[in-house]
Design a protein around this motif. Structure first.
Motif, PDB file in Angstrom:
ATOM      1  N   ARG A 257       0.829  -1.201   0.000  1.00 32.34           N
ATOM      2  CA  ARG A 257       0.000   0.000   0.000  1.00 32.34           C
ATOM      3  C   ARG A 257       0.867   1.257   0.000  1.00 32.34           C
ATOM      4  O   ARG A 257       0.600   2.227  -0.720  1.00 32.34           O
ATOM      5  CB  ARG A 257      -0.926   0.010   1.225  1.00 32.34           C
ATOM      6  CG  ARG A 257      -2.008  -1.062   1.147  1.00 32.34           C
ATOM      7  CD  ARG A 257      -3.007  -0.923   2.289  1.00 32.34           C
ATOM      8  NE  ARG A 257      -2.458  -1.392   3.553  1.00 32.34           N
ATOM      9  CZ  ARG A 257      -2.409  -0.679   4.669  1.00 32.34           C
ATOM     10  NH1 ARG A 257      -2.824   0.587   4.658  1.00 32.34           N
ATOM     11  NH2 ARG A 257      -1.932  -1.186   5.774  1.00 32.34           N
ATOM     12  N   LEU A 258       1.929   1.226   0.808  1.00 30.78           N
ATOM     13  CA  LEU A 258       2.828   2.382   0.887  1.00 30.78           C
ATOM     14  C   LEU A 258       3.543   2.588  -0.446  1.00 30.78           C
ATOM     15  O   LEU A 258       3.663   3.727  -0.935  1.00 30.78           O
ATOM     16  CB  LEU A 258       3.835   2.187   2.014  1.00 30.78           C
ATOM     17  CG  LEU A 258       4.770   3.371   2.280  1.00 30.78           C
ATOM     18  CD1 LEU A 258       3.988   4.567   2.831  1.00 30.78           C
ATOM     19  CD2 LEU A 258       5.880   2.971   3.272  1.00 30.78           C
ATOM     20  N   ASN A 259       4.008   1.505  -1.033  1.00 32.38           N
ATOM     21  CA  ASN A 259       4.728   1.598  -2.307  1.00 32.38           C
ATOM     22  C   ASN A 259       3.837   2.197  -3.402  1.00 32.38           C
ATOM     23  O   ASN A 259       4.259   3.096  -4.156  1.00 32.38           O
ATOM     24  CB  ASN A 259       5.212   0.212  -2.752  1.00 32.38           C
ATOM     25  CG  ASN A 259       6.259  -0.366  -1.821  1.00 32.38           C
ATOM     26  OD1 ASN A 259       6.806   0.350  -0.982  1.00 32.38           O
ATOM     27  ND2 ASN A 259       6.526  -1.655  -1.950  1.00 32.38           N
ATOM     28  N   GLN A 260       2.608   1.711  -3.481  1.00 30.68           N
ATOM     29  CA  GLN A 260       1.690   2.200  -4.520  1.00 30.68           C
ATOM     30  C   GLN A 260       1.401   3.687  -4.369  1.00 30.68           C
ATOM     31  O   GLN A 260       1.356   4.434  -5.354  1.00 30.68           O
ATOM     32  CB  GLN A 260       0.389   1.402  -4.476  1.00 30.68           C
ATOM     33  CG  GLN A 260       0.526  -0.039  -4.906  1.00 30.68           C
ATOM     34  CD  GLN A 260      -0.755  -0.831  -4.714  1.00 30.68           C
ATOM     35  OE1 GLN A 260      -1.791  -0.291  -4.331  1.00 30.68           O
ATOM     36  NE2 GLN A 260      -0.697  -2.139  -4.983  1.00 30.68           N
ATOM     37  N   MET A 269       9.591   5.608  -4.874  1.00 26.68           N
ATOM     38  CA  MET A 269       9.244   4.442  -4.071  1.00 26.68           C
ATOM     39  C   MET A 269      10.065   4.418  -2.787  1.00 26.68           C
ATOM     40  O   MET A 269      11.244   4.791  -2.793  1.00 26.68           O
ATOM     41  CB  MET A 269       9.494   3.170  -4.879  1.00 26.68           C
ATOM     42  CG  MET A 269       9.177   1.897  -4.137  1.00 26.68           C
ATOM     43  SD  MET A 269       9.376   0.451  -5.209  1.00 26.68           S
ATOM     44  CE  MET A 269       9.191  -0.861  -4.004  1.00 26.68           C
ATOM     45  N   PRO A 270       9.474   3.987  -1.662  1.00 28.00           N
ATOM     46  CA  PRO A 270      10.230   3.892  -0.409  1.00 28.00           C
ATOM     47  C   PRO A 270      11.405   2.926  -0.528  1.00 28.00           C
ATOM     48  O   PRO A 270      11.396   2.009  -1.353  1.00 28.00           O
ATOM     49  CB  PRO A 270       9.200   3.362   0.593  1.00 28.00           C
ATOM     50  CG  PRO A 270       7.877   3.731   0.012  1.00 28.00           C
ATOM     51  CD  PRO A 270       8.056   3.642  -1.480  1.00 28.00           C
ATOM     52  N   LEU A 285      14.725  -1.077   8.006  1.00 32.00           N
ATOM     53  CA  LEU A 285      14.497   0.360   8.099  1.00 32.00           C
ATOM     54  C   LEU A 285      13.839   0.805   6.809  1.00 32.00           C
ATOM     55  O   LEU A 285      14.415   0.649   5.719  1.00 32.00           O
ATOM     56  CB  LEU A 285      15.804   1.116   8.315  1.00 32.00           C
ATOM     57  CG  LEU A 285      15.695   2.653   8.258  1.00 32.00           C
ATOM     58  CD1 LEU A 285      14.822   3.169   9.412  1.00 32.00           C
ATOM     59  CD2 LEU A 285      17.083   3.301   8.295  1.00 32.00           C
ATOM     60  N   CYS A 286      12.642   1.339   6.909  1.00 32.61           N
ATOM     61  CA  CYS A 286      11.917   1.847   5.737  1.00 32.61           C
ATOM     62  C   CYS A 286      12.063   3.368   5.704  1.00 32.61           C
ATOM     63  O   CYS A 286      11.750   4.050   6.685  1.00 32.61           O
ATOM     64  CB  CYS A 286      10.443   1.460   5.811  1.00 32.61           C
ATOM     65  SG  CYS A 286       9.418   2.169   4.490  1.00 32.61           S
ATOM     66  N   THR A 287      12.544   3.887   4.576  1.00 30.93           N
ATOM     67  CA  THR A 287      12.695   5.331   4.395  1.00 30.93           C
ATOM     68  C   THR A 287      11.870   5.770   3.183  1.00 30.93           C
ATOM     69  O   THR A 287      12.050   5.243   2.081  1.00 30.93           O
ATOM     70  CB  THR A 287      14.169   5.715   4.169  1.00 30.93           C
ATOM     71  OG1 THR A 287      14.959   5.214   5.247  1.00 30.93           O
ATOM     72  CG2 THR A 287      14.323   7.229   4.078  1.00 30.93           C
ATOM     73  N   ALA A 288      10.976   6.727   3.413  1.00 37.31           N
ATOM     74  CA  ALA A 288      10.124   7.225   2.316  1.00 37.31           C
ATOM     75  C   ALA A 288      10.255   8.739   2.242  1.00 37.31           C
ATOM     76  O   ALA A 288      10.194   9.432   3.249  1.00 37.31           O
ATOM     77  CB  ALA A 288       8.671   6.835   2.563  1.00 37.31           C
ATOM     78  N   LYS A 328      -4.766   7.823   1.328  1.00 36.63           N
ATOM     79  CA  LYS A 328      -5.878   6.894   1.292  1.00 36.63           C
ATOM     80  C   LYS A 328      -5.436   5.463   0.961  1.00 36.63           C
ATOM     81  O   LYS A 328      -6.267   4.627   0.678  1.00 36.63           O
ATOM     82  CB  LYS A 328      -6.906   7.337   0.245  1.00 36.63           C
ATOM     83  CG  LYS A 328      -7.462   8.731   0.470  1.00 36.63           C
ATOM     84  CD  LYS A 328      -8.199   8.841   1.787  1.00 36.63           C
ATOM     85  CE  LYS A 328      -8.792  10.236   1.969  1.00 36.63           C
ATOM     86  NZ  LYS A 328      -9.484  10.369   3.277  1.00 36.63           N
ATOM     87  N   ALA A 329      -4.178   5.187   0.998  1.00 38.10           N
ATOM     88  CA  ALA A 329      -3.705   3.860   0.593  1.00 38.10           C
ATOM     89  C   ALA A 329      -4.144   2.794   1.598  1.00 38.10           C
ATOM     90  O   ALA A 329      -4.301   3.061   2.766  1.00 38.10           O
ATOM     91  CB  ALA A 329      -2.199   3.859   0.479  1.00 38.10           C
TER      92      ALA A 329
END
Length: 329
Positions: A257-260, A269-270, A285-288, A328-329
């Motif tokens: 959902r986050l990627n989209q 993209m994160p 570790l996710c970085t966006a 809204k993802a």
């Protein structure tokens, strides 16, 4: 008295099997000794009575001694806990005190001293009574009162416990009497420092009890505090595990959902940086970076790389939703 538990599912605090018992003080007075071990069923006194006082025949069991011993024990245990743990909060002190004087604890101590083997009761009831939890707890409390009153009457040689800092009660010759009342004229006397004869005091009798009860209950109290600490740790871990479970449940599909969203709405993209975390599995570790150049971070450690990525992404989503209501993802 009920056994201690932190909650309906907690394990009650218990007496460790490897704790040695100090010597059992002897009750010098034979009349008191017999009363200590006599169960009320042996006297067969009326169950219901409108009389305010019992006659001598009816008061030959240990019920009254048990009541007195309960109070003496409670006072001794509270004083011990205060001396051992002066900064222990009231709630935890109450829990340990309740466990120390609970029926299961006193029954266990009674059995280890083999006091149950001397119980006086009707032969047909004895096999049941000598294993009864409340019966044995009451017997131990009655024994405490028996030691107390026997000291007041006979002032025996105090227990030889070298690690005690309590004052040593004075010695005196044995004086036999037939009454439990310390005010009786037949009570023993000792010679004070001034050379005057006086009766042993209640304070000295309590000191005499503490020479036995404190060494008995101190290692039990220390063990129960350790058990309480372990229960608190387990309870904390349970809460953490519950939180992890809810987080993992909500995180299912979070990275997709986050990627989209970021591919279609933000700048790029994160990024997911994963590495092994020893026995714990994987750490991610996710970085966006959003369209305004702001960095968003989420970090998680899970048993699998896939789960760690999903939870890390979910943590970014939770933060992102608070600041970006259009998400809204």
């Amino acid at each position: 008295m009920e056994s201690l538990s932190l909650s309906s599912t907690s394990t009650p605090l218990s007496v460790p099997s490897d704790i040695p018992l100090p010597p059992l003080p002897v009750i010098q007075d034979l009349d008191i000794q017999r009363k200590v071990f006599t169960h009320s069923s042996f006297i067969a006194k009326p169950k219901y009575s409108i009389e305010l006082f019992e006659d001598d025949e009816e008061s030959r069991d240990n019920e009254k001694l048990e009541l007195i011993g309960d109070s003496l024990l409670g006072s001794s245990v509270l004083g011990l806990l205060q001396d051992l743990y002066p900064n222990l909060n009231v709630g935890q002190s109450t829990k340990i005190k309740s466990a120390l004087v609970s029926n299961p604890t006193l029954r266990e101590i009674c059995r280890r001293y083999h006091l149950n083997e001397k119980l006086i009761a009707p032969p047909e009831q004895l096999p049941t009574l000598i294993n009864g939890e409340k019966v044995l707890a009451n017997l131990f409390e009655a024994y405490i009162a028996g030691v107390y009153y026997s000291y007041l009457k006979h002032c025996p040689t105090p227990l030889n416990l070298s690690n005690s800092t309590l004052p040593t009660p004075p010695r005196s010759p044995n004086q036999h009497a037939h009454s439990l009342s310390p005010s009786s004229s037949s009570s023993s006397v000792y010679i004070s420092a001034s050379g005057e004869a006086s009766s042993p005091t209640r304070g000295q009798a309590i000191d005499h009890l503490d020479l036995w009860l404190r060494p008995l209950f101190q290692p039990i109290a220390e063990s129960m505090l350790d058990q309480l600490k372990q229960q608190q740790i387990a309870k904390h871990l349970l809460i953490e595990n519950d939180e992890d479970f809810n987080t993992d449940k909500n995180a299912i599909g979070a990275n997709s959902r986050l990627n989209q969203w970021f591919i279609s709405k933000e700048s790029e993209m994160p990024d997911y940086a994963s590495s092994t975390a020893g026995m714990q599995g994987w750490k991610t570790l996710c970085t966006a970076v959003d369209r305004y150049g702001k960095n968003w971070y989420g970090e998680a450690t899970r048993s699998t790389k896939r789960a760690a990525m999903a939870v890390a992404a979910y943590k970014v989503i939770v933060q992102f939703e608070q600041e970006r209501p259009d998400f809204k993802a």
